[in-house]
Design an enzyme around this catalytic site. Structure first.
Site, PDB file in Angstrom:
ATOM      1  N   THR A   1     -25.491 -19.398  60.970  1.00 47.10           N
ATOM      2  CA  THR A   1     -24.497 -20.253  60.344  1.00 47.10           C
ATOM      3  C   THR A   1     -23.072 -19.810  60.692  1.00 47.10           C
ATOM      4  OG1 THR A   1     -23.567 -20.993  58.289  1.00 47.10           O
ATOM      5  CG2 THR A   1     -24.732 -18.926  58.207  1.00 47.10           C
TER       6      THR A   1
ATOM      7  N   TYR B   1     -32.653 -32.440  77.968  1.00 43.75           N
ATOM      8  CA  TYR B   1     -33.290 -31.600  76.949  1.00 43.75           C
ATOM      9  C   TYR B   1     -34.781 -31.539  77.234  1.00 43.75           C
ATOM     10  CZ  TYR B   1     -29.045 -31.887  74.036  1.00 43.75           C
ATOM     11  OH  TYR B   1     -27.771 -31.798  73.544  1.00 43.75           O
TER      12      TYR B   1
END
Ligand SMILES: NC(=O)c1ccc[n+]([C@@H]2O[C@H](COP(=O)([O-])OP(=O)(O)OC[C@H]3O[C@@H](n4cnc5c(N)ncnc54)[C@H](OP(=O)(O)O)[C@@H]3O)[C@@H](O)[C@H]2O)c1
Length: 280
Positions: A214, A60
């Protein structure tokens, strides 16, 4: 609902609402590097607000901005009880995008790299992350998982997990060594989730906020959120945690404001009415 703790691996109690570190260094695999000072502020605030489960990976980051580096510099000496989970498997190409999978003989080096970057003698939880961005690849993972099991025997790792796997790969890993957690896409692998519940294994969906969109129906979320005086991410996280006692949420953000909003889900009580409404 009240956010409870989950005994990760039986001996590491973590709050079920944790933090995902992927967005600290950049918001997408192709995006520009973010400010590491802000990333460190997000991490410190997360711990201040009770987060004791941080999900990260040695891959990351970009250039000289890396999540593990931020975690070490922001949080050492680490507070008692903080659990840091990492993942090994993907190899990064020149643009910082994962391009391939580590061979079994490369895994030790990756684990040692995480130990160094995080300033730890032992990693609490290491997932073998397999497959591609599109989902599990179905390949045998036993040989690679056995390498991690050996590193666990040597004391470099406390608990093992698997990520981006199908049910057969999960069972293959379990035949090699105990599996403490599964980290899969927030998806519909209900058989795997049910097996995790049965065996007391944590199920840690990645993209708990859908990677910014979402996964739940937005109109229903907005309606419930408005009625409860909450926000859409808070309702989405609360619903996710309510979906199974084995689920741990690790919403990712590089923003202190979004972090505070997301952790506000811990005070949100979703009743049967709201959960039924969200299910549709
Ligand atoms: N095992 C795997 O293969 C895998 C794959 C992906 C992710 N992961 C793990 O899962 C964690 C969570 O996934 P994720 O971070 O990709 O996705 P996510 O948590 O579903 O969503 C993060 C995205 O939503 C935005 N966001 C967060 N909170 C928000 C809020 N309150 N309001 C508006 N936008 C908000 C973030 O942008 P801002 O930063 O601007 O807030 C970011 O773009 C990662 O951090 C990583 O640790 C694992």
């Amino acid at each position: 609902m009240t956010i409870t703790t989950f005994p990760l691996g039986g001996d590491l109690p973590v709050n079920r609402l944790g933090f995902g570190a992927m967005r600290l260094a950049r918001n997408t695999f192709d995006g520009p590097a973010r400010d590491p000072g802000t990333g460190r502020a997000v991490l410190r605030r997360a711990v201040e607000l009770g987060v004791n489960h941080i999900d990260t990976a040695g891959f990351y980051g970009v250039g000289d901005v890396w999540a593990n580096e931020m975690i070490r510099t922001a949080l050492t000496p680490y507070p008692e009880g903080l659990v840091i989970a990492t993942k090994v498997g993907p190899l990064l190409g020149p643009t910082g995008r994962p391009t391939g999978q580590a061979a079994p003989d490369q895994l030790r080096g990756l684990v040692e790299g995480d130990l160094r970057a995080l300033g730890l003698d032992r990693l609490d939880l290491v997932y073998l992350r397999v497959g591609a961005a599109g989902g599990p690849g179905g390949e045998s993972i036993g040989e690679r998982f056995a390498v991690l099991a050996q590193l666990r025997e040597e004391g470099l790792i406390r608990h093992l997990g698997v990520s981006n796997v199908d049910l057969a790969q999960f069972q293959e890993a379990r035949s090699v060594a105990p599996v403490t957690a599964v980290q899969n896409a927030y998806a519909d692998d209900m058989a795997l989730l049910a097996e995790c519940e049965r065996a007391g294994i944590a199920y840690v969906p990645y993209f708990p906020l859908g990677g910014g969109h979402t996964p739940l129906d937005t109109t229903r979320l907005e309606k419930v959120a408005a009625r409860l005086g909450a926000t859409v991410p808070q309702v989405a996280l609360s619903a996710l945690l309510a979906s199974s006692p084995s689920v741990l949420a690790i919403p990712g953000t590089g923003s202190v404001e979004h972090l505070e909003e997301n952790l506000g889900a811990s005070g949100l009580a979703l009743g049967e009415r709201e959960l039924a409404e969200l299910r549709g």
